[in-house]
Structure formats: structure tokens, C-alpha cells
Design an enzyme around this catalytic site. Sequence first.
Site, PDB file in Angstrom:
ATOM      1  N   SER A   1     -21.923 -10.702  46.611  1.00 25.25           N
ATOM      2  CA  SER A   1     -23.209 -10.011  46.541  1.00 25.25           C
ATOM      3  C   SER A   1     -24.079 -10.239  47.768  1.00 25.25           C
ATOM      4  CB  SER A   1     -23.945 -10.435  45.269  1.00 25.25           C
ATOM      5  OG  SER A   1     -23.145 -10.146  44.156  1.00 25.25           O
TER       6      SER A   1
ATOM      7  N   ASP B   1     -22.326  -7.206  43.364  1.00 25.58           N
ATOM      8  CA  ASP B   1     -22.626  -7.313  41.934  1.00 25.58           C
ATOM      9  C   ASP B   1     -23.129  -6.005  41.343  1.00 25.58           C
ATOM     10  OD1 ASP B   1     -24.933  -7.510  43.432  1.00 25.58           O
ATOM     11  OD2 ASP B   1     -25.643  -9.370  42.516  1.00 25.58           O
TER      12      ASP B   1
ATOM     13  N   ARG C   1     -18.900 -17.524  39.262  1.00 19.87           N
ATOM     14  CA  ARG C   1     -18.085 -17.514  38.057  1.00 19.87           C
ATOM     15  C   ARG C   1     -16.670 -17.060  38.382  1.00 19.87           C
ATOM     16  NH1 ARG C   1     -19.954 -13.563  34.117  1.00 19.87           N
ATOM     17  NH2 ARG C   1     -20.455 -12.352  35.986  1.00 19.87           N
TER      18      ARG C   1
END
Length: 561
Positions: A187, A240, A118
Site C-alpha cells: 500500500s 490495499d 498480515r
Amino acid sequence: MGRYTNLLLIVAAAAGTAAGVYLVRRYYCCQKKKTGGDASSKVVVSAKELIDRLREECSTSGEKLLQIAADMRAEMVSGLRSTQGSTLKMLPSYVDRLPDGSEKGVFYALDLGGTNFRVLRVPLLGKDGGIGKVDSDEASIGNDLMTGTTEALFDYIASRLAAFVAKEEEEFKPEEGKHRELGFTFSFPCDHTAINAGRLIMWTKGFNIPETEGRDVVQVLEEALERQKLDMKVTALVNDAVGTLAGARFVESDVMLGVILGTGSNACYEEIHDTSVRQTGPPPASGRMVINMEWGNFWSGHLPITEYDDLLDSKSANCGQQRYEKMISGMYVGEVVRLALLDISQKSHLFGDPVPPKLLQPNSLPTPKVAIIHEDTSPDLAKVGSVFAEELELPDTSLSQRQAVQEVCRIMGERGARLVAAGIVGVLQKLGRDGKAPANAQANAQANAQANAQANAQAKAPEREAEASAVDGDAAAAAAAAAAGAGEAAAEAALGHVPRTVVAVDGGMYEHYTPFREAIHETLKELLGEEVAGFVSMKLSKDGSGIGAALLAASHSAYKE
């Protein structure tokens, strides 16, 4: 050579460390990949008998879960002290100050956590203003990019970021002489050397681009941004879990843990940074440091491993690694359910003979479908039937077949949820927030002493001893700052007061898989007791990892006054 390899592995196991036992199991499990180990058999037995056996193998009694929690705490202490001897990497994030609400300006976030990524634009409005309207874009990453080249992957990501920026209004453009600032949520395990620098240790979650490993991912991304003619700099590199912690702390001061339960799984927390924590740079002035646990690689001899877990692991791209993650995360739960159903079908003819062809195909039963099956409460289990008709091309299943399938999904789903709860309790024990702070303080001290002894016995002891002895004036000052707050939770617990603790969670396994989420909550009550569990709450921090990255970019901005 094989005899010597076996001898070395036996010696490693005899050493008694979780890491030693883990290495032995990793070696032998991965031999299945080479020898073609399979879970199938032609022996016909009843499906009920096989499911009963699976239920027993996956059992997670309260006693076993508390043992796993204790192992988690011990591995945390060991991993903080040394890079060897623990299955937890316990990586310093170089985040020593979390957002406090004063951040102001427009910041960007790139959230790469799995098969999707994203891009976000986050306006921060300063004190009392909070967060403005967040705009975002999402894109998927195909298998060709996940296993291709470094340049191809990062050029694709940079191109989507450039396209996102190109569409924005004039009001979001930076002032002359300033560049846009980006928080990069990456992540995957990284060895940080600064808040905006980190070398990739290894890929996980199905990514496999060996040439990227060992490289600074911030440099790789910024080179790709330059090729797109985009004037943007990375000011914060986080994963994350750290982003989720930062995003939730912005609105609630009692947030102490960040947990990811999605495609993969990880956790982080804020650690008192004293001389028991390894460091490569100057100690943080705040006396605290957010630690990225990389808990997906956690190993304990008490984990309820089945033959299906071993088979899944043997056929994975990272054989022998991330065994905890492979029992609790969205990328793997569906596949281990499929392997169990395949074996049960082959041995009991649950769906007739031969087995359904689609059931033979890897990843043909994704975890979201397992969630639908598990959640079905209709009398005829109609949703279970629909999933099997759509995913496995079995349109005419009987109620007994659907019940068998649902029970397998329930067993694996609840096992994963209860293991998550045990992991959280282990972290709470380390922080002294499980209502038993005095006992855990002693256990932590014992574990730390054992970790120190093991570290000093390693072959590279002189190098690590130099790290341990490098407590100069700055380190002493940091230790003093840490000591000022180190006993807060323990003191409250000793006086009968349990501090309130919020666990911020992001990820589809927690957000969308309702029985999974509820089983975590119930297991926390079981392990902590109703009274203490009342002081621990889990809160969904939706999109927290992306917003948190933007917040950390702001708090570490080159233009921060």
C-alpha cells in the site's frame, strides 16, 4: 539563489494549476521545519475563544465541499492524461479483469499497509462455492524496520510468511511441479509495468527507506523468499484499495470504488480505458482498467488547512506531501488534535501552567483515543477523563476541561469525515454516478481538454505526444470496447435512472470510529441529495485488501485454465 527560488515558485503558482499552487505551499510550509516554526504562544486567552476560532477555520460548508469534489474530479482527469500537472498520480494497476467467482485453489496474500502486516491463506472453491476458511497471522513492524534497510524489512516479512506456511497441514501443499502463488498488497505508490511488477515511487505512512525507492518490490520480496527457501511466486501486486475493490466485487457486482480509511487513506475505481488515459503497455482487451488514485496526495486550495496541519506537515517525514491523507487518516488525526490541544493549553492555561508534560510529546494522543473521546455520551464524560488519565497522566480533569477536549476532537474528526465524503463525490462525478451525469460529462470533457493542452505545453512534450499518438489497431479495438460501455451510467442518469453504486471500505477509521463513519454517510446525503444518495451505499469490506489480493492472484494465476 533564494530570490530565484522564490521567483520560480511564484511563476508556478501563477500557472494556475493545483499542482503549481501545491508546490508553492509545500515549499513554504516545509521552511517551518528548518526555521523551527511553532504553534505555541505565551498570550493568555480563553479556551472557548480559541476553540471557536478552530471551528471556524475547520468549517466545511456544503458549498466548499462541492468545490473540493469538483477539484478532485479535475485532478483525476489531469492525472489520467499526464504524469505532470496533477497532485493525483492516477496509476494504472494493470488489473483489467476483476474476480468473477470461478477462481479455484489455495492462494496466499501478504498485506503490507502500515505499521502492521498480515499473512493469509485463502481457499477458493469455484462457482457457488465461494471462499473457504481463511487462516491468517499478523505482525507489527517496529520503527527500526520502518527506517532501516530494505533487506532487513523484507527478510523479516519473508520470515513470518515462511513460519506461517511451515505450520500448515498437508492438504494445503501445492502439487508437485507447482509453486505457491501470492497476492502482494503493497500500500505505497508504485509505478506498475505489469500485474506482478512495480517500482516503489516513494514511501508514506512513516516508512523512510530511501534505498528501496525505484526498485521493483516484487523482485525484492521474491529474493527475500528465496533466502527463506520458500517456493512462492508473486502473481499479483496490488495496493490495499485495489485489493478491497477486488474482494468486494467478488460478492457484489455493483462495487465501483474501493476506499481505504485506516492508518493511511487511498481510493481506486474502474476506469473506461480510452485514449485519454496514459499507458505504457498494450491497452487492456476488456477496455477497462482499475486506477489507483493515490488520493492521499490530493490538494485543493479549498481544503480547510489550519496552522496545526501545517505544523504537523512540517515535522513529518514526507513534508509537503499527502496533505489530504494527513487530514483524514488514523496516523495523523490524533496528532493534529494533540497539536491543537497543546496550543490551546499554552494560550489559555486550559490545564494550568505549565502544560501537562505528556501533551508535549509527539503522538501521545493516538487516533483511537480521539475516537473514544468523540464517542463519549455520558453526562460526566467519564471516558474522556479516563483517556486523559491514562494517556496524558491527568487524573483530575473537570467537566469543563473534558468538554473542551471533546469539542476539539469533534471538530477535527468531523472535518476529516466530511472531506472523505467530498472525495467520494468527486469520484462519483467522474464516473457519472452522482445523478448529474450529463453536466459532469461536459465538465470531464472540458477538464480533459485542459489537461491535454497543459501536457502538450510541457518541456517533454514530444515524448508524451508519442504516447498519445500511439493508438494502433489494438488501442482502437480497446477504445471500441470501452465505448460500448462508456455511456451506461450517463444514459441511465439522462433517463432519470441513477445506477446503484457500492463503495467498498476497509480500515479502522471507518470500522471503529462510529461518529466518523456516520458523518461520512450524512455528508454524502447532504452533497448528493437524499434521492441520489439512496443509490449510493458504503459497505465495510473487512480484511478486503488481503482477500482481494489472493483473489487477484487466482484470477492471474500461471496455472489458470
